[in-house]
Every structure is written in structure tokens, then in C-alpha cells.
Scaffold this active site. Structure first.
Site, PDB file in Angstrom:
ATOM      1  N   ARG A  21       0.834  -1.212   0.000  1.00 40.32           N
ATOM      2  CA  ARG A  21       0.000   0.000   0.000  1.00 40.32           C
ATOM      3  C   ARG A  21       0.865   1.258   0.000  1.00 40.32           C
ATOM      4  NH1 ARG A  21      -1.647   3.361   4.104  1.00 40.32           N
ATOM      5  NH2 ARG A  21      -3.708   4.356   3.918  1.00 40.32           N
ATOM      6  N   VAL A  23       4.005   1.571  -0.992  1.00 46.17           N
ATOM      7  CA  VAL A  23       4.717   1.687  -2.267  1.00 46.17           C
ATOM      8  C   VAL A  23       3.805   2.313  -3.322  1.00 46.17           C
ATOM      9  CG1 VAL A  23       5.697   0.376  -4.195  1.00 46.17           C
ATOM     10  CG2 VAL A  23       6.333  -0.205  -1.844  1.00 46.17           C
ATOM     11  N   ARG A  25       0.949   4.100  -3.025  1.00 44.74           N
ATOM     12  CA  ARG A  25       0.491   5.472  -2.787  1.00 44.74           C
ATOM     13  C   ARG A  25       1.636   6.485  -2.807  1.00 44.74           C
ATOM     14  NH1 ARG A  25      -5.006   5.082   0.881  1.00 44.74           N
ATOM     15  NH2 ARG A  25      -6.028   3.610  -0.554  1.00 44.74           N
ATOM     16  N   TYR A  73      10.287 -19.559  -5.989  1.00 45.54           N
ATOM     17  CA  TYR A  73      10.609 -19.841  -7.395  1.00 45.54           C
ATOM     18  C   TYR A  73      12.121 -19.952  -7.550  1.00 45.54           C
ATOM     19  CZ  TYR A  73      10.157 -19.587 -12.502  1.00 45.54           C
ATOM     20  OH  TYR A  73      10.187 -19.864 -13.852  1.00 45.54           O
ATOM     21  N   ASP A 127      10.866 -14.114  10.631  1.00 46.06           N
ATOM     22  CA  ASP A 127      12.025 -14.694  11.309  1.00 46.06           C
ATOM     23  C   ASP A 127      12.976 -13.660  11.908  1.00 46.06           C
ATOM     24  OD1 ASP A 127      11.031 -17.148  10.470  1.00 46.06           O
ATOM     25  OD2 ASP A 127      12.253 -17.150   8.642  1.00 46.06           O
ATOM     26  N   GLY A 170      10.790 -19.528  13.019  1.00 47.87           N
ATOM     27  CA  GLY A 170      11.998 -18.710  13.004  1.00 47.87           C
ATOM     28  C   GLY A 170      13.081 -19.245  12.097  1.00 47.87           C
ATOM     29  N   GLU A 222      12.294 -23.611  16.287  1.00 46.25           N
ATOM     30  CA  GLU A 222      12.237 -24.751  15.371  1.00 46.25           C
ATOM     31  C   GLU A 222      13.596 -25.093  14.775  1.00 46.25           C
ATOM     32  OE1 GLU A 222       9.783 -24.019  11.981  1.00 46.25           O
ATOM     33  OE2 GLU A 222      10.839 -22.188  11.391  1.00 46.25           O
ATOM     34  N   ILE A 251       0.153 -20.459  12.310  1.00 45.46           N
ATOM     35  CA  ILE A 251      -0.638 -19.391  12.926  1.00 45.46           C
ATOM     36  C   ILE A 251       0.219 -18.144  13.134  1.00 45.46           C
ATOM     37  CG2 ILE A 251      -0.151 -20.140  15.301  1.00 45.46           C
ATOM     38  CD1 ILE A 251      -2.941 -19.271  16.072  1.00 45.46           C
TER      39      ILE A 251
END
Length: 335
Positions: A21, A23, A25, A73, A127, A170, A222, A251
Site C-alpha cells: 500500500r 509503495v 500510494r 521460485y 524470522d 523462526g 524450530e 498461525i
């Protein structure tokens, strides 16, 4: 520069929409045209490039995720993929690109700059593992989400006099575990940047219960191991408490961004546009001491661990530009 594009890449993070947003505006206010590249670098190669206006980004500042969508990708790391993407940028008259994402996304931005398309990186990852910035977009929200969940788990842990191992995200960084652990008063905080001895944790749990403690909360990053594996090793080391393990999971990547993440993302997005207007590329925007800064993308994406453990058992911050953290109150597993 009259026409720029913005994309999100890699794992999503709360606050990405706020950055998009900003960027859009800011670019419009500078008299520039803005295009959105959908599905990250994959969308760039496929030509999923569409014009955006102020209305396109209305009411998205409070939404989690990214309305431009995101995708990993790896083919963009190869020259063939880069040239296909550049062909699409030329086709649409794009002169500069804002890339919102993590270290992998930054490498793509660097390649674009090398091919003559100035690109600016914005640190969008929960992270908080990007060097050159005190905080990344999404980190504060992820910590808040983890904190809320741990607070709830504490209630049931206390009711049943249980030990809970709570795994947070993380990747290879322990920032979420560290901040959420401190915020919730965790008994143990286990992060990749600091060593620990399982027998010491077992002894601490036992001593706590013998002194009348009702429960134990262990926050585990983790990047160390899974909560299930940690729980198994804890039992093998002699723990006899009523143990439960919980993985908070994705979550932490969702939900409405906190005020801090919305403001941070908005400031970074606007700053990125100003840099592109000046023809600057190959840098990543960061925040240091509440001020916007720029760092070379390549060094930002390739630095090593943010924390390490000294021989005396003290945590030190390897990245001098990370925010200072009060570490003296951390538990014995970090000393």
C-alpha cells in the site's frame, strides 16, 4: 523513473500488504505509475504484471498475508529464469522493482539490479533474520501471536501441573523464541544460537516441582529440533514430569499485523519508492534506531548467525545493527 513494480516473494509475513500500500500510494504521489507482480518471481516470469492504483490498495493495511500472493521460485536463481523475468519487465515498461521478502528474495533483487533494473529489498519475514535492520516486517506480529498462544497454554499447563514444550517458528534464527519466551516468562528458552545441556534442563524442572512450582514452560525455536524430538530427548535424559508438546506452526505467519508492523512496513515502502526515484538499486531498506537506512543487498542476505554463545555462557549479538535485548534475565539453558 516513471514506472515501477512491486512484488512479494517467499514466505508471507503480516505487514506485507501495508508495505505494498505504501509503495503504491507513495509512487502515485511522486507522479509514477505502479504495477503489481502477482505470485512473486514466478509471476514475473509468467507475465502476471498488472497496474495498481490507490483504490487497488484500499482497506488492505489491516490484512495479513499479501494480496499480491507469494511463491517460492528457485528457477529465478538461474540466468534463464532471470532473462525471462526481465523480458516481461521490458514488455511492461517497468524501470524499477520493489521486492518484499527474505534473503532468497533479496538475491533475486540483486540479480535484477545487475541486469540494469534497479531493485530495492524490503525485509518481509517473521524470522527477523535479515542483517542490517533491527526488525523485519512481520516479526512483531509473529511474536505477539506466539505470546498470546503461550499465555493460553500456560493456563492449562498450570491447571494440570504439566511441563509444556512449545515450538515456535523462526527457521534458523531464535528471535521469535527469544522475544516470546521473555515476554511470557518462560522457564527455558532454547534457541539455535545458544547451546544447552538436556540434563541441566531436567534438573531445573525437577528442582522447580520440588520447590512447589506448578508447571514449566519451555519455548523452543524450530531451528534447534522439533518439539516432539525435544520432548523425547528430555524423557531419555530422565525427565519424569507430565510432559506435553505443542507446535504453534503457521498461525504465527497469519493474522492482522500489529500497529508496529503496519507503521514499519509503511515507512519502509515509502522510503523504497524515494530511492527508486533517485535511480538507486541493489540496496535493502532497514530500520536502525528508528531511522530508515539502506544496506547493500548482497551483504544483507549473506551474513551469518545473529547471536552466538561465548565460552562464559553469555549471548552476544554478532550483528551490531540488531536491536539491543536485555538478556540477563534469561534462564540457565542460555548460560
Amino acid at each position: 523513473m516513471k514506472r515501477i513494480a512491486v512484488l512479494t516473494s517467499g514466505g508471507d509475513a503480516p505487514g506485507m500488504n501495508a508495505a505494498i500500500r505504501a509503495v503504491v500510494r507513495q509512487a502515485i504521489s511522486e507522479g509514477m505509475e505502479v504495477f503489481g507482480i502477482y505470485d512473486g518471481y514466478a509471476g514475473m516470469v509468467a507475465g502476471e504484471i498488472h497496474p495498481l492504483d490507490a483504490a487497488s490498495v484500499g482497506d488492505i493495511i489491516s490484512r495479513g498475508g499479501t494480496f499480491l500472493h507469494s511463491a517460492r521460485y528457485p528457477e529465478f536463481a538461474q540466468l534463464e529464469g532471470q532473462l525471462k523475468g526481465i523480458e516481461q519487465l521490458k514488455k511492461h515498461g517497468i524501470e524499477g522493482v520493489v521486492v518484499i521478502g527474505g534473503d532468497g528474495s533479496y538475491h533475486g533483487a540483486m540479480r535484477l539490479t545487475e541486469h540494469g533494473f534497479p531493485a530495492i529489498g524490503l525485509p518481509g519475514t517473521i524470522d527477523n533474520d535479515i542483517v542490517g535492520t533491527d526488525f523485519t516486517i512481520g516479526f512483531d506480529t509473529a511474536v505477539t501471536t506466539a505470546m498470546d498462544a503461550i499465555d493460553k497454554i500456560r493456563d492449562t499447563s498450570s491447571s494440570h501441573r504439566r511441563t509444556f514444550v512449545i515450538e515456535v517458528m523462526g527457521r534458523n534464527a531464535g528471535d521469535i523464541a527469544l522475544w516470546a519466551g521473555i515476554a511470557t516468562g518462560a522457564d527455558e528458552i532454547i534457541i539455535p544460537e545458544a547451546g544447552f545441556k538436556m540434563e541441566d534442563i531436567v534438573a531445573s524442572i525437577k528442582a522447580g516441582y520440588e520447590c512447589g512450582k506448578k508447571h514449566n514452560i519451555i519455548v523452543l525455536a524450530e531451528g534447534v529440533m522439533s518439539a516432539a524430538e525435544f520432548g523425547q530427548k528430555l524423557k531419555e535424559a530422565g525427565d519424569t514430569s507430565d510432559l506435553r508438546v505443542t507446535e504453534l506452526g503457521h498461525i504465527q505467519r497469519g493474522g492482522s499485523p500489529t500497529a508496529r508492523d503496519r507503521v514499519l512496513a509503511s515507512r519502509m515502502g515509502a522510503h523504497a519508492v524515494k530511492l527508486l526515484k533517485e535511480g538507486i538499486g541493489g540496496v535493502a531498506v532497514g530500520i536502525r534506531n528508528e531511522k530508515m537506512v539502506e544496506n547493500p543487498i548482497l551483504g544483507t542476505a549473506e551474513e551469518g548467525a545473529l547471536f552466538s554463545l561465548t565460552a562464559e555462557g553469555k549471548i552476544v549479538v554478532n550483528n551490531p545493527h540488531k536491536a539491543d535485548i536485555e538478556l540477563s534475565s534469561l534462564n540457565k539453558s542460555l548460560s
